[in-house]
Design an enzyme around this catalytic site. Sequence first.
Site, short mmCIF file in Angstrom:
data_model
loop_
_atom_site.label_atom_id
_atom_site.label_comp_id
_atom_site.label_asym_id
_atom_site.label_seq_id
_atom_site.Cartn_x
_atom_site.Cartn_y
_atom_site.Cartn_z
N VAL A 1 32.72 50.45 56.21
CA VAL A 1 34.15 50.43 55.86
C VAL A 1 35.01 50.81 57.05
CG1 VAL A 1 35.93 51.49 54.42
CG2 VAL A 1 33.74 50.84 53.41
N GLU B 1 39.15 50.57 49.56
CA GLU B 1 38.79 49.26 50.12
C GLU B 1 38.15 48.40 49.04
OE1 GLU B 1 35.47 48.26 50.51
OE2 GLU B 1 34.55 50.12 49.83
N LEU C 1 36.15 45.46 50.01
CA LEU C 1 35.51 44.55 50.96
C LEU C 1 34.14 44.10 50.45
CD1 LEU C 1 36.26 46.51 54.27
CD2 LEU C 1 37.66 44.75 53.17
N GLU D 1 30.59 42.70 51.39
CA GLU D 1 29.74 42.53 52.55
C GLU D 1 29.44 41.04 52.73
OE1 GLU D 1 26.51 45.27 53.23
OE2 GLU D 1 27.30 46.60 51.68
N ALA E 1 23.78 34.41 37.24
CA ALA E 1 22.60 35.15 36.82
C ALA E 1 21.65 35.36 37.99
CB ALA E 1 21.89 34.38 35.70
N CYS F 1 27.84 49.58 47.01
CA CYS F 1 28.97 49.95 46.14
C CYS F 1 28.61 50.06 44.66
CB CYS F 1 30.11 48.94 46.32
SG CYS F 1 30.85 48.96 47.96
N LYS G 1 26.14 53.05 43.30
CA LYS G 1 26.66 54.42 43.39
C LYS G 1 28.00 54.58 42.67
CE LYS G 1 29.15 54.34 47.84
NZ LYS G 1 30.44 54.84 47.32
N LYS H 1 22.15 40.84 49.19
CA LYS H 1 22.93 39.60 49.15
C LYS H 1 22.86 38.96 50.53
CE LYS H 1 27.42 39.65 49.43
NZ LYS H 1 28.86 39.89 49.21
N ARG I 1 20.43 48.52 50.83
CA ARG I 1 20.64 49.58 49.84
C ARG I 1 20.58 49.05 48.41
NH1 ARG I 1 25.86 52.32 52.63
NH2 ARG I 1 26.08 50.15 53.33
#
Length: 442
Positions: free
Chosen positions: A11, A151, A153, A155, A255, A263, A266, A324, A331
Amino acid sequence: MRVAMIGTGYVGLVSGTCFSEFGHTVICVDKNPDRISALQRGEIPIFEPGLEDLVDRNVKAGRLSFTQDIKAAVDGADAVFIAVGTPSRRGDGEADLSYVYAAAKEIAQAMNGFTLVVTKSTVPVGTGREVERIIRETRPDADFEVASNPEFLREGAAIEDFMRPDRVVCGAQSERSREILRNLYRPLYLNETPILFTELETAELIKYAANAFLAMKITFINEVADLCERVKVNVQDVARGIGLDGRIGSKFLHAGPGYGGSCFPKDTLALVATGRKYQAPLRIIETVIDINDRRKRHMADKIIGACGDSVAGKTVAVLGLTFKPETDDMRDSPSLDIVPTLQAAGATVRAYDPEGIPEAKKLLKDVVWCSDAYDAANGADALAILTEWNQFRALDLRRLKTLLKQPLMVDLRNIYKPAEMQQAGFTYHSIGRPVVAPKASG
């Protein structure tokens, strides 16, 4: 304007660089000497498309610099952004705010003249007030205000999201603070970007509520996909049919194997913890978390089932390890559940990811690391796609078929069409769609 960005993680680095692209003078601060040295050499510690060129351009223009010296960065800054990590605290899921509060104390000691201290980190309701209290306690004479600017954002698309956002949310306490924030984001006014000014607590909650809602949409379509498999319909058609409803929208109705990343996992945990703290339980989000955790493990079972209910002594080729595409972020990636489960069931895993292997090597053991998709498929009993990188969308199916021991693909991202795979001679398993087998010859 002069900006100090405390923290050069995802970030902080993206936000600081983009503010410099807006024409502001930005100094990014980090305590990690290796990270600062690397940034000063032009080495970017994260993979984000376009970021390296943007950093290089603004460093050369004299608008962007990196330092360990927080006092030099904060002294004389118009706005100081706190962009440090807020990881989940073990045991209760609450956000660990120790880095935020430590930064607030150091900022207080370095301030000179009026300073707007802005929390960019994702923080629970009430954090801004605590930051304000810490600064006031540390420097009773300080002239400052605290604001919140969460933010949003994604990734892999962070620069576009910063430069052309859906909206900018600012929790500000006075017109003086609002004017500084308007000036910081002035280039966005040309695009008529909505800038929403709220109270501190409202801005903090908007961030968590937005991420929890998106996580809920993902989890919803994943459960619908399970039903689609049972009744033999195509989840993509269902998603398209409901997504065309303007009240629902088509985004985040894809799906897959469950959400991951820095994000959603957590932030949903932190929002649930906040709800419990204020005796307003968020049972929908609690269920979303539970379903998503179970789904990742279920995806390994899906691969095992496609392999005849056993992978003992078999080799599975895994394409994609990051949560992704267009990021090296591992993470809470589904691969961290799927790969060990396959290994525990007796499989050898051959894996390839365009950007994630260096991080994956720190988290996954006894994996055969491969140079490309075809190297991974060579000699494997099945191929599983876990992440929808573009280079996996147009694989040479004829070549794959010759490399695999049997033409079996498990596509957890639905990037191929069942009819296409059937025509190519594959047994093809996907998410929320009927299984197809090769057409019988003759």
